[in-house]
Write a protein that holds these residues in place. Structure first.
Motif, PDB file in Angstrom:
ATOM      1  N   UNK A 164      14.368  48.437 -72.254  1.00  0.00           N
ATOM      2  CA  UNK A 164      14.724  49.391 -73.317  1.00  0.00           C
ATOM      3  C   UNK A 164      15.562  50.326 -72.476  1.00  0.00           C
ATOM      4  N   UNK A 165      16.715  50.687 -72.884  1.00  0.00           N
ATOM      5  CA  UNK A 165      17.925  51.453 -72.218  1.00  0.00           C
ATOM      6  C   UNK A 165      17.661  53.088 -72.332  1.00  0.00           C
ATOM      7  N   UNK A 166      17.284  53.332 -73.725  1.00  0.00           N
ATOM      8  CA  UNK A 166      17.362  54.653 -74.016  1.00  0.00           C
ATOM      9  C   UNK A 166      16.090  55.258 -74.292  1.00  0.00           C
ATOM     10  N   UNK A 167      15.848  56.574 -74.064  1.00  0.00           N
ATOM     11  CA  UNK A 167      14.596  57.269 -74.519  1.00  0.00           C
ATOM     12  C   UNK A 167      14.840  58.449 -74.786  1.00  0.00           C
ATOM     13  N   UNK A 195      15.759  54.990 -64.375  1.00  0.00           N
ATOM     14  CA  UNK A 195      16.236  53.568 -65.027  1.00  0.00           C
ATOM     15  C   UNK A 195      16.515  53.591 -66.481  1.00  0.00           C
ATOM     16  N   UNK A 196      16.541  54.504 -67.120  1.00  0.00           N
ATOM     17  CA  UNK A 196      17.042  54.631 -68.532  1.00  0.00           C
ATOM     18  C   UNK A 196      17.850  55.738 -68.599  1.00  0.00           C
ATOM     19  N   UNK A 197      18.423  55.837 -69.914  1.00  0.00           N
ATOM     20  CA  UNK A 197      19.252  57.151 -70.163  1.00  0.00           C
ATOM     21  C   UNK A 197      18.267  57.970 -71.095  1.00  0.00           C
ATOM     22  N   UNK A 198      18.119  59.144 -70.755  1.00  0.00           N
ATOM     23  CA  UNK A 198      17.318  59.871 -71.436  1.00  0.00           C
ATOM     24  C   UNK A 198      18.146  60.872 -72.342  1.00  0.00           C
ATOM     25  N   UNK A 237      28.345  65.826 -75.165  1.00  0.00           N
ATOM     26  CA  UNK A 237      28.221  64.224 -75.429  1.00  0.00           C
ATOM     27  C   UNK A 237      27.457  63.792 -76.529  1.00  0.00           C
ATOM     28  N   UNK A 238      26.409  64.555 -77.134  1.00  0.00           N
ATOM     29  CA  UNK A 238      25.861  64.118 -78.277  1.00  0.00           C
ATOM     30  C   UNK A 238      24.901  65.527 -78.713  1.00  0.00           C
ATOM     31  N   UNK A 239      24.456  65.348 -79.952  1.00  0.00           N
ATOM     32  CA  UNK A 239      23.545  66.434 -80.513  1.00  0.00           C
ATOM     33  C   UNK A 239      22.433  65.575 -81.352  1.00  0.00           C
ATOM     34  N   UNK A 240      21.227  65.969 -80.981  1.00  0.00           N
ATOM     35  CA  UNK A 240      19.982  65.133 -81.273  1.00  0.00           C
ATOM     36  C   UNK A 240      19.363  66.121 -82.232  1.00  0.00           C
ATOM     37  N   UNK A 283      21.510  51.664 -81.647  1.00  0.00           N
ATOM     38  CA  UNK A 283      21.933  50.465 -81.644  1.00  0.00           C
ATOM     39  C   UNK A 283      23.341  49.851 -81.319  1.00  0.00           C
ATOM     40  N   UNK A 284      24.347  51.143 -81.376  1.00  0.00           N
ATOM     41  CA  UNK A 284      25.642  50.869 -81.345  1.00  0.00           C
ATOM     42  C   UNK A 284      25.737  50.253 -79.984  1.00  0.00           C
ATOM     43  N   UNK A 285      26.702  49.210 -79.596  1.00  0.00           N
ATOM     44  CA  UNK A 285      26.985  48.479 -78.314  1.00  0.00           C
ATOM     45  C   UNK A 285      27.518  49.293 -77.377  1.00  0.00           C
ATOM     46  N   UNK A 286      27.180  49.649 -76.136  1.00  0.00           N
ATOM     47  CA  UNK A 286      27.596  50.505 -75.180  1.00  0.00           C
ATOM     48  C   UNK A 286      27.358  52.037 -75.353  1.00  0.00           C
ATOM     49  N   UNK A 287      26.440  52.542 -76.110  1.00  0.00           N
ATOM     50  CA  UNK A 287      26.192  53.877 -76.455  1.00  0.00           C
ATOM     51  C   UNK A 287      25.489  54.508 -75.183  1.00  0.00           C
ATOM     52  N   UNK A 288      24.797  53.890 -74.538  1.00  0.00           N
ATOM     53  CA  UNK A 288      24.073  54.193 -73.464  1.00  0.00           C
ATOM     54  C   UNK A 288      25.075  54.819 -72.438  1.00  0.00           C
TER      55      UNK A 288
END
Length: 325
Positions: A164-167, A195-198, A237-240, A283-288
């Motif tokens: 799982x790549x994103x947290x 090991x993940x992208x927070x 880079x993003x807003x959550x 779920x977008x490819x390469x978003x991490x």
């Protein structure tokens, strides 16, 4: 374009189950996920309809742990409408459900948050939850958020082991929370960590050294719009933004909070008209990789505190509390 993640923690209520107000999954679903209020539902189906109306995609973090009590059909009931509408399903996990399980994957071990468990135990729980989510019809998850934000560093290590790549459990605005991830107040942007992208939940500055959480019920419409425009101007880079399946209803009296409902509708309508903003999914490819591709120079520069915005928001919330409870 600024990627804005509209995240909805989608969960049955362990509290309603414990206290008898939602012992069957259909009853709990009606109060926690569909949110069948007097005058119309304001839960997941309604949230999807509003986002669809304005061309937006949402990220629904779905908790599959109630499968321990009710089986996979209860999870499929939450997953199906989200996937059918083309939105993003990712993994959520409330360990409170272990206390009600006939077959606990950890034997007799229970805990309030996933951080209460060892690395090996967390890996077992996450593996079980991933399996249940997929069995309910969802794609294999690539992103995770802990229930109560209650993750720690071992959670990230366990996620990395499971691919799982994103947290997104780190609440950058909350100094006191169940989150035990080893990041600090200045860590407001996505970064590689263990090991993940927070991907932290976003924030704005508040009175003194305080901060305000980017949650639908924690900010006014003016604050949400101003925060997003600030993020665009500052090249974030993003807003959550975080919300919940039940956030627009008082589940004790079955009354919809029309003030929060109007805030959600107006925010989605406004977001859909912004030419330099888009509603993104994990779920977008390469978003991490894209999320960590750049970091603004002023890495801790939040939207500055405004006493006027704060006063208007506090007035709104006082009215909502009086009218809707």
């Amino acid at each position: 374009m600024l990627p804005v993640f509209l995240t909805i923690d989608t969960e049955y209520s362990a509290g309603l189950y414990l206290h008898g107000g939602g012992r069957t999954w259909r009853e709990n679903f009606a109060r926690s996920i569909a949110c069948e209020a007097r005058g119309g539902s304001v839960g997941v189906g309604y949230q999807i309809e509003v986002m669809d109306r304005h061309g937006l995609k949402g990220v629904f973090f779905v908790d599959p742990m109630p499968a321990l009590v009710w089986g996979t059909d209860a999870i499929a009931a939450a997953v199906d409408p989200i996937l059918s509408a083309g939105h993003d399903v990712q993994l959520h996990l409330h360990t409170e459900w272990l206390a009600f399980a006939e077959r606990n994957p950890l034997g007799s071990r229970i805990g309030t948050n996933i951080a209460d468990f060892t690395l090996d135990e967390q890996r077992i729980l996450l593996d079980y939850a991933c399996g249940q989510l997929v069995a309910a019809g969802a794609p294999a998850p690539v992103a995770f958020r802990a229930g109560n934000y209650g993750a720690n560093d071992d959670t990230l290590r366990a996620l990395a082991l499971l691919g799982v790549k994103l947290e997104s459990s780190f609440p950058a605005a909350l100094d006191f929370s169940a989150c035990r991830i080893s990041l600090g107040r200045g860590d407001v942007f996505p970064q590689r960590h263990l090991g993940v992208v927070e991907v932290p939940i976003s924030a704005i500055a508040a009175r003194g050294r305080g901060r305000r959480h980017a949650q639908l019920t924690a900010m006014s419409l003016w604050e949400l719009k101003s925060a997003v425009r600030h993020a665009v101007t500052a090249d974030w880079p993003a807003f959550v933004v975080v919300s919940h399946s039940f956030e627009m209803m008082n589940r004790q009296n079955g009354v919809a909070n029309r003030l929060v409902q109007r805030r959600f509708e107006a925010f989605c309508e406004w977001l859909g008209r912004q030419g330099d903003v888009r509603a993104a999914t994990f779920s977008e490819p390469g978003i991490d990789e894209r999320l960590i591709g750049r970091t603004p120079a002023a890495a801790a520069a939040l939207l500055p505190h405004s006493p006027v915005r704060e006063a208007l928001r506090m007035g709104e919330q006082a009215i909502a509390n009086m009218v809707y409870g």
